[in-house]
Design an enzyme around this catalytic site. Structure first.
Site, PDB file in Angstrom:
ATOM      1  N   LYS A   1      41.769 -20.491  44.656  1.00 50.09           N
ATOM      2  CA  LYS A   1      40.547 -19.694  43.760  1.00 50.09           C
ATOM      3  C   LYS A   1      38.984 -19.796  44.302  1.00 50.09           C
ATOM      4  O   LYS A   1      38.559 -18.639  44.719  1.00 50.09           O
ATOM      5  CB  LYS A   1      40.556 -20.133  42.305  1.00 50.09           C
ATOM      6  CG  LYS A   1      39.832 -18.917  41.640  1.00 50.09           C
ATOM      7  CD  LYS A   1      39.801 -18.035  41.344  1.00 50.09           C
ATOM      8  CE  LYS A   1      38.525 -17.007  40.814  1.00 50.09           C
ATOM      9  NZ  LYS A   1      37.788 -17.251  40.494  1.00 50.09           N
TER      10      LYS A   1
ATOM     11  N   SER B   1      41.585 -15.066  38.785  1.00 42.67           N
ATOM     12  CA  SER B   1      40.979 -14.378  38.803  1.00 42.67           C
ATOM     13  C   SER B   1      40.686 -12.484  38.231  1.00 42.67           C
ATOM     14  O   SER B   1      42.433 -12.239  38.018  1.00 42.67           O
ATOM     15  CB  SER B   1      40.687 -13.758  40.076  1.00 42.67           C
ATOM     16  OG  SER B   1      40.438 -13.561  40.693  1.00 42.67           O
TER      17      SER B   1
ATOM     18  N   HIS C   1      39.309 -17.235  47.422  1.00 39.17           N
ATOM     19  CA  HIS C   1      39.525 -16.279  46.587  1.00 39.17           C
ATOM     20  C   HIS C   1      38.440 -15.760  46.620  1.00 39.17           C
ATOM     21  O   HIS C   1      37.644 -14.492  47.311  1.00 39.17           O
ATOM     22  CB  HIS C   1      40.460 -16.115  45.669  1.00 39.17           C
ATOM     23  CG  HIS C   1      40.165 -15.324  45.296  1.00 39.17           C
ATOM     24  ND1 HIS C   1      38.960 -14.824  44.580  1.00 39.17           N
ATOM     25  CD2 HIS C   1      41.119 -13.459  45.143  1.00 39.17           C
ATOM     26  CE1 HIS C   1      39.247 -13.810  43.751  1.00 39.17           C
ATOM     27  NE2 HIS C   1      40.085 -12.693  44.225  1.00 39.17           N
ATOM     28  N   ASN C   2      37.259 -16.257  46.196  1.00 38.50           N
ATOM     29  CA  ASN C   2      35.704 -16.039  45.833  1.00 38.50           C
ATOM     30  C   ASN C   2      34.951 -16.081  47.260  1.00 38.50           C
ATOM     31  O   ASN C   2      34.371 -15.303  47.243  1.00 38.50           O
ATOM     32  CB  ASN C   2      34.979 -17.226  44.793  1.00 38.50           C
ATOM     33  CG  ASN C   2      35.204 -16.329  42.823  1.00 38.50           C
ATOM     34  OD1 ASN C   2      36.553 -16.373  43.147  1.00 38.50           O
ATOM     35  ND2 ASN C   2      35.002 -17.668  42.445  1.00 38.50           N
TER      36      ASN C   2
ATOM     37  N   GLU D   1      36.051 -12.708  48.519  1.00 38.24           N
ATOM     38  CA  GLU D   1      34.750 -11.892  47.796  1.00 38.24           C
ATOM     39  C   GLU D   1      33.852 -11.687  47.853  1.00 38.24           C
ATOM     40  O   GLU D   1      33.390 -10.234  48.306  1.00 38.24           O
ATOM     41  CB  GLU D   1      35.342 -12.174  46.074  1.00 38.24           C
ATOM     42  CG  GLU D   1      34.480 -11.412  44.672  1.00 38.24           C
ATOM     43  CD  GLU D   1      35.076 -12.530  43.460  1.00 38.24           C
ATOM     44  OE1 GLU D   1      35.835 -12.097  43.016  1.00 38.24           O
ATOM     45  OE2 GLU D   1      33.487 -12.511  43.227  1.00 38.24           O
TER      46      GLU D   1
HETATM   47  C1  6PG Z   1      36.913 -13.561  39.852  1.00 32.41           C
HETATM   48  C2  6PG Z   1      36.005 -14.385  40.427  1.00 32.41           C
HETATM   49  C3  6PG Z   1      35.104 -14.779  39.506  1.00 32.41           C
HETATM   50  C4  6PG Z   1      33.610 -15.170  39.674  1.00 32.41           C
HETATM   51  C5  6PG Z   1      32.822 -14.116  39.783  1.00 32.41           C
HETATM   52  C6  6PG Z   1      31.368 -14.696  39.475  1.00 32.41           C
HETATM   53  O1  6PG Z   1      38.361 -13.867  40.395  1.00 32.41           O
HETATM   54  O2  6PG Z   1      37.332 -13.634  38.721  1.00 32.41           O
HETATM   55  O3  6PG Z   1      35.992 -14.211  41.724  1.00 32.41           O
HETATM   56  O4  6PG Z   1      35.594 -15.890  39.479  1.00 32.41           O
HETATM   57  O5  6PG Z   1      32.969 -15.834  38.747  1.00 32.41           O
HETATM   58  O6  6PG Z   1      33.040 -13.030  40.500  1.00 32.41           O
HETATM   59  O7  6PG Z   1      31.056 -15.000  40.727  1.00 32.41           O
HETATM   60  P1  6PG Z   1      29.314 -15.249  41.591  1.00 32.41           P
HETATM   61  O8  6PG Z   1      28.327 -14.924  40.938  1.00 32.41           O
HETATM   62  O9  6PG Z   1      29.431 -16.230  42.440  1.00 32.41           O
HETATM   63  O10 6PG Z   1      28.895 -14.157  42.003  1.00 32.41           O
END
Ligand code: 6PG
Length: 487
Positions: free
Chosen positions: A188, A134, A191-192, A195
Site C-alpha cells: 500500500k 485504497s 501504491h501511494n 500515486e
Molecule cells: C488511497 C490514498 C490514501 C492517502 C491519500 C493522501 O489509496 O486511498 O493513497 O490512502 O492517504 O491519498 O495521501 P497524502 O496526504 O500523503 O497525499
C-alpha cells in the site's frame, strides 16, 4: 450468555473510511458490529445504516459489548490513525478477545509497526493482518482495493467478505492475499508512492499545456476527458478533467486557479523514497514528486526568488517558446510524454517491491498486485492490465521498460517525450517528474555509462579500486603519479 444473533465481523474506528467500509460490508450481506470511542460516531453510523437500506449493522458502546457481539473466531477491522492510536485500540479490544481471533489494521501503517504487532498478537494467540485500503471515501463505500498481509489463516477467515466488499473488475475482485508480515502495508505504501508520481506527472502535463500551450481550463477539461478514453484512462485523469470544470463560487473563473499552490502530505510517499534509498533502488520519478511537494511548501521563498531573479535579469521565456508551438501537436506530444513517464514511474515502484520481496522473502506476485490495482484504488487505470500481462509473460521481468510490449510503446513515444521535455526546459517550466523518468529511461537503456570516470576518480583519491571491461580482477592505479610523470 452471549446475544443470539452474532455479527460476522466487527469494525472499530468510525471516521470517514471506517463508516463507509462498515456500510459496504453490511450492504454485501455480512452482519457487522461497529464501535467507536466517541459514541456519537456509532449513532451516526447506525443512522446511515438505516437510511442507506436498513443494512445489518449493530452499534456498540463499550469494547467488551462490541467484541462479544461478534461470532467466533472473531475478525475485527480497526480503522484509526496510524501509530499510537492503533496500539491503544488493540489494547482496548484485545483484552476481550480470545485465541484464534483476528485483528485487521486497515490504516496506512508503517509496515514495521505491523510486524511488531504480529508478534505481540501471536503472544496472545491472536492472528493479525495489516491491510492496505485504497480508494478514499467513495472506494471504501462502494468497492476499494484491498491489500491484506500477515496471517494466511486470518485472511482465509475473511476471504469471502473481502472478495465481495472489494471493487470488482473483469478478472476478479480487487483483493488478494499479499504475503506474510507487513507486506500488505508495504505494498500500500508503494501504491501511494506511485500515486504521488502519477499526480506529479499529471500536474506537469497541466503546467506545460497551460503555460506553453496556452490552454484554458475549458480546453484542459476537454483534453483530459479525451485522454480518459484512451491509453491514459484512469481515475486520476478522470477526476482531473472534472476539477477543471468547477467554477469558483466566490468569484470569476474556475476554482482550480484560486487554490494555494502548496501540497500537503501524510507521509507514505516519503516512506517510499526512504525505502528506495535503503534498498538501493532508483526511484527518481517518485522522489521528484516528493521533492516537488517540499518545494511547493516554500511559497514565500519561491515568491521572493521570483522577484530576486527578475531583478537580477531573469527573463520569462515562456512567451517566445509559446509563439512557436503548434498547439495540436503539443497536446498529442504531452499525452505521449505522460504515458512514457508513467511507465518509468511504475517500473520504479515495481522494482522497489521486488527488492523488498527478496529481502523479506514475501514472494510477492507482481501480476496479481497490478490486477488488484485495476479497480477501486487511487491509481486504478486501464494501463495496469498491461502491467499485469507483462508480469504474467515473465514473472522475473527485470524492468517494465524491457517487457517487449512496453519497450515498443516507449520507443514509439520517445520522440514526443523528448520534444515536451525540451520545450519545457527552454521555456523554464519545470517538469521534474517527466525529466526524472526520461533520465531514468536513458540511463537504464545504455549499455555504457560514464560510471567508469567516477570509478577512476574514486580510485585516484581513495584507492577504492576498479574493475576492467577486458580482464578479470580488481585493480588500483597510481593515477596522479602516472599522469604527472608523463608530462
Ligand atoms: C488511497 C490514498 C490514501 C492517502 C491519500 C493522501 O489509496 O486511498 O493513497 O490512502 O492517504 O491519498 O495521501 P497524502 O496526504 O500523503 O497525499
Amino acid at each position: 450468555m452471549e446475544a443470539a444473533a452474532l455479527s460476522r465481523i466487527g469494525l472499530a474506528g468510525l471516521a470517514v473510511m471506517g463508516q463507509n467500509l462498515a456500510l459496504n460490508v453490511a450492504e454485501k450481506g455480512f452482519p457487522i458490529s461497529v464501535y467507536n470511542r466517541t459514541t456519537s460516531k456509532v449513532d451516526e453510523t447506525l443512522d446511515r445504516a438505516q437510511t442507506e437500506g436498513q443494512l445489518p449493522l449493530t452499534g456498540h458502546y463499550t469494547p467488551r459489548d462490541f467484541i462479544l457481539s461478534i461470532q467466533k473466531p472473531r475478525s475485527v477491522i480497526i480503522l484509526v490513525k496510524a501509530g499510537a492510536p492503533v496500539d491503544q485500540t488493540i489494547a482496548a479490544l484485545s483484552a476481550h478477545m480470545e485465541p484464534g481471533d483476528t485483528i485487521i489494521d486497515g490504516g496506512n501503517e508503517w509496515y514495521e509497526n505491523t510486524e511488531r504487532r504480529i508478534v505481540e498478537a501471536e503472544n496472545k494467540g491472536l492472528l493479525y493482518l495489516g491491510m492496505g485500503v485504497s480508494g478514499g471515501e467513495e472506494g471504501a463505500r462502494n468497492g476499494p482495493s484491498l491489500m491484506p498481509g500477515g496471517s494466511f489463516q486470518a485472511y482465509n477467515n475473511i476471504k469471502d467478505i473481502v472478495e465481495k466488499v472489494a471493487a470488482q473488475v473483469e478478472d476478479g475482485p480487487c483483493v488478494t492475499y499479499i504475503g506474510t508480515g507487513g507486506s500488505g502495508n508495504f505494498v500500500k505504501m508503494v501504491h501511494n508512492g506511485i500515486e504521488y508520481g502519477d499526480m506529479q506527472l499529471i500536474s506537469e502535463a497541466y503546467d506545460v499545456l497551460k503555460n506553453v500551450g496556452g490552454l484554458s481550463n475549458v480546453e484542459l477539461a476537454e483534453i483530459f476527458d479525451e485522454w480518459n478514453k484512451g491509453e491514459l484512462e484512469s481515475f486520476l485523469v478522470e477526476i482531473t478533467a472534472d476539477i477543471f470544470k468547477v467554477k469558483d463560487e466566490h468569484g470569476e473563473g474556475e476554482l482550480v486557479d484560486k487554490i494555494l499552490d502548496k501540497t500537503g502530505m501524510k507521509g507514505t510517499g516519503k516512506w517510499t523514497v526512504q525505502q528506495a534509498a535503503e534498498l538501493s533502488v532508483a526511484a527518481p520519478t517518485i522522489a521528484a514528486s516528493l521533492d516537488c511537494r517540499y518545494l511547493s511548501g516554500l511559497k514565500d521563498e519561491r515568491e521572493n526568488a521570483e522577484k530576486v531573479l527578475a531583478e537580477a535579469g531573469m527573463k520569462d521565456d515562456v512567451a517566445s517558446v509559446r509563439s512557436g508551438v503548434d498547439k495540436k501537436r503539443l497536446i498529442d506530444d504531452v499525452r505521449q510524454a505522460l504515458y512514457a513517464s508513467k511507465i518509468c514511474s511504475y517500473a520504479q515502484g515495481m522494482n522497489l517491491l521486488r527488492a523488498k520481496s527478496v529481502e523479506k522473502n514475501w514472494n510477492l506476485n507482481f501480476g496479481e498486485l497490478a490486477r488488484i490495482w485495476k479497480g477501486g484504488c487511487i491509481i486504478r487505470a486501464v494501463f495496469l492490465d498491461r502491467i499485469k500481462k507483462a508480469y504474467q509473460r515473465n514473472p522475473n521481468l527485470a524492468s517494465l521498460v524491457v517487457d517487449p510490449e512496453f519497450a515498443k510503446e516507449m520507443v514509439q513515444r520517445q520522440a514526443a517525450w523528448r520534444r515536451v521535455v525540451g520545450l519545457a526546459v527552454s521555456a523554464g517550466i519545470s517538469t521534474p517528474g517527466m525529466c526524472a523518468s526520461l533520465a531514468y529511461f536513458d540511463t537504464y537503456r545504455r549499455g555504457r555509462l560514464p560510471a567508469n570516470l567516477v570509478q577512476a576518480q574514486r580510485d585516484l583519491f581513495g584507492a577504492h579500486t576498479y574493475e576492467r571491461v577486458d580482464r578479470e580482477g580488481v585493480f588500483h592505479t597510481e593515477w596522479t603519479k602516472l599522469a604527472r610523470n608523463k608530462s
